[in-house]
Design a protein around this motif. Sequence first.
Motif, PDB file in Angstrom:
ATOM      1  N   SER A   1       0.807  -1.205   0.020  1.00  0.00           N
ATOM      2  CA  SER A   1       0.120   0.004   0.160  1.00  0.00           C
ATOM      3  C   SER A   1       0.796   1.186  -0.013  1.00  0.00           C
TER       4      SER A   1
ATOM      5  N   ARG B   1      -2.723  -1.539  -3.444  1.00  0.00           N
ATOM      6  CA  ARG B   1      -3.510  -0.426  -3.476  1.00  0.00           C
ATOM      7  C   ARG B   1      -2.703   0.786  -3.310  1.00  0.00           C
TER       8      ARG B   1
ATOM      9  N   SER C   1      -5.760  -2.001  -6.889  1.00  0.00           N
ATOM     10  CA  SER C   1      -6.708  -0.676  -7.259  1.00  0.00           C
ATOM     11  C   SER C   1      -5.898   0.456  -6.786  1.00  0.00           C
ATOM     12  N   ASP C   2      -6.703   1.572  -7.683  1.00  0.00           N
ATOM     13  CA  ASP C   2      -6.043   2.935  -7.060  1.00  0.00           C
ATOM     14  C   ASP C   2      -4.672   3.138  -7.697  1.00  0.00           C
ATOM     15  N   SER C   3      -4.013   2.634  -8.270  1.00  0.00           N
ATOM     16  CA  SER C   3      -2.438   2.493  -8.590  1.00  0.00           C
ATOM     17  C   SER C   3      -2.209   3.192 -10.016  1.00  0.00           C
TER      18      SER C   3
END
Length: 535
Positions: A202, A225, A253-255
């Motif tokens: 993360s 993420r 996700s969200d990368s």
Amino acid sequence: MHMENESIRKKGRMDRRSMVRNGTALLGAGLVGSFAFPPVETSGKFPNNIFNVRDFGATGKRDDNATMAVRSTIDSCNSAGGGTVYVPPGDYTVGTLQLKDNVNLNIEAGATLFLSQDAADFIQGSRTMIFAEGAENIAVTGRGTLDGLAQYEFVEMRGIDPEIATEIEIARKAGVDMRRYYRTGMQTYMFILNNCTNILLSDISVINSPLWNIRLNDCNRVFIRGVYIYSDLEKGVNADGIDICCTSNVTISDSLIVTGDDAIVLKTPERRGQDKVSPVENVVVTNCVLTSSSTPLMIGTETFADIRHVIFSNCTIRNSNKGFGINVQDGATVSDIIFRNLTIETNRRHWNWWGSAELFKFKLSKRIETSKLGRVRDIVVETIISHPRGTSTIKGHPDQPIENIRMNNVQIFMEPEDAIDKRSSHALLIENTKGLFIRDMTVKWDEGNPEPAWKSALFLKNVSGFEIRSFSGRQGLINGSDPAIHLENISDGLIAESKAEPGCKAFIRVSKAERRNVVLRNNNTSNAAKLVSYE
């Protein structure tokens, strides 16, 4: 044993309050806790123990090798039952760092781990900075950076890559410089995690990896993420972003990922010493921004076990050599795959990169003559806005067609190739396929700078059981003789409610003698010079 563990705790463990008291956390209004140790969502898996690498000998100066200090910190944290290994701002040169059960390696903003250039700093058999084997509940978090210090040289081509032999010859004939980049220096990865369970990566930045950035082998329950991954788009050969190998239950996700090689790739390779190859299944990739000199969203080529139940969605793909792809060569079945809600812009790359700036490429083949023949089936492509420069392809094997491909709400705006070694022809070429369903597809061609070799919007060859509804398009060249839709050796098909765009010559051309049970219904061909031509 009790006395030894107690000693370790007294030496290295600190809770948040003691870190402030001892001056090892950031002080100041509003900075302690929320900034120095940003909250990490770990479902309560990590004890509230904090071990600072500075307390184990790391100085934060790049010239001081921190490998042993960080290893000692990880070991102490693990021995205490787990917790957080905290890396405060500074520069740290490290070799292999092996994560162990219940350890969260938290790299603070302003902290950078630099890959050691000394082979002695790496654990034998693990050419990587971050390593884990059979670990549970591990994490690498924080807003710090891991830098692989990749090195390259630009030299003459060393051998022919069989996957792109045709493209190499086209480039050579066009007068393209046949030199390319190769890796030099340390030949290492940044992450190799083997047989691990419950992994969290993360907010970290991983840059300049000599080889794959993050490789997950036979892992389960993986959460990635908010990461940033970068490798050089021109030089970064084999520097994939995230490789999901024989791993299940994964969310990414969200990368933001910018890589020379594939950005996110799923594969099932054989590994030395393993009797069985595990599948890849239950994977979700969403809300990412991707750029790649190869393929941003990729499945294959190593496919010795099945890959199934995968969703790629809600991603923006820019400045890439391809949008997405499936390439099965080793006998596996790839099925139940969805590509959905993507915006895609492609650009051509140097000849050595796989891809021709197409929207997608699905391929079923044998790696060698004795390889097993796999299957590709049950694939959905929907809600796509794309600006490709190359021909998108679906190519099954003569002995095993690709099966059940469904494309819905796909917009293709064909752009001229930004390279002298031209490759583009049709917008979409589909061959050796059984079960093809196209609905609401539009193909438009750039009129200002058309490519001389542009041909049909759709070319279907050896395709059976197809339906094309609500398609609109024309041939690539306004004065060209190619049809909008070219059919060759087709059967059991329907083309309905579709529309010829202005300038269309023949809307449909049927070639070869084998054409059976093909129905045309309610098509708007008022803009076409001819509805159907035969040859």
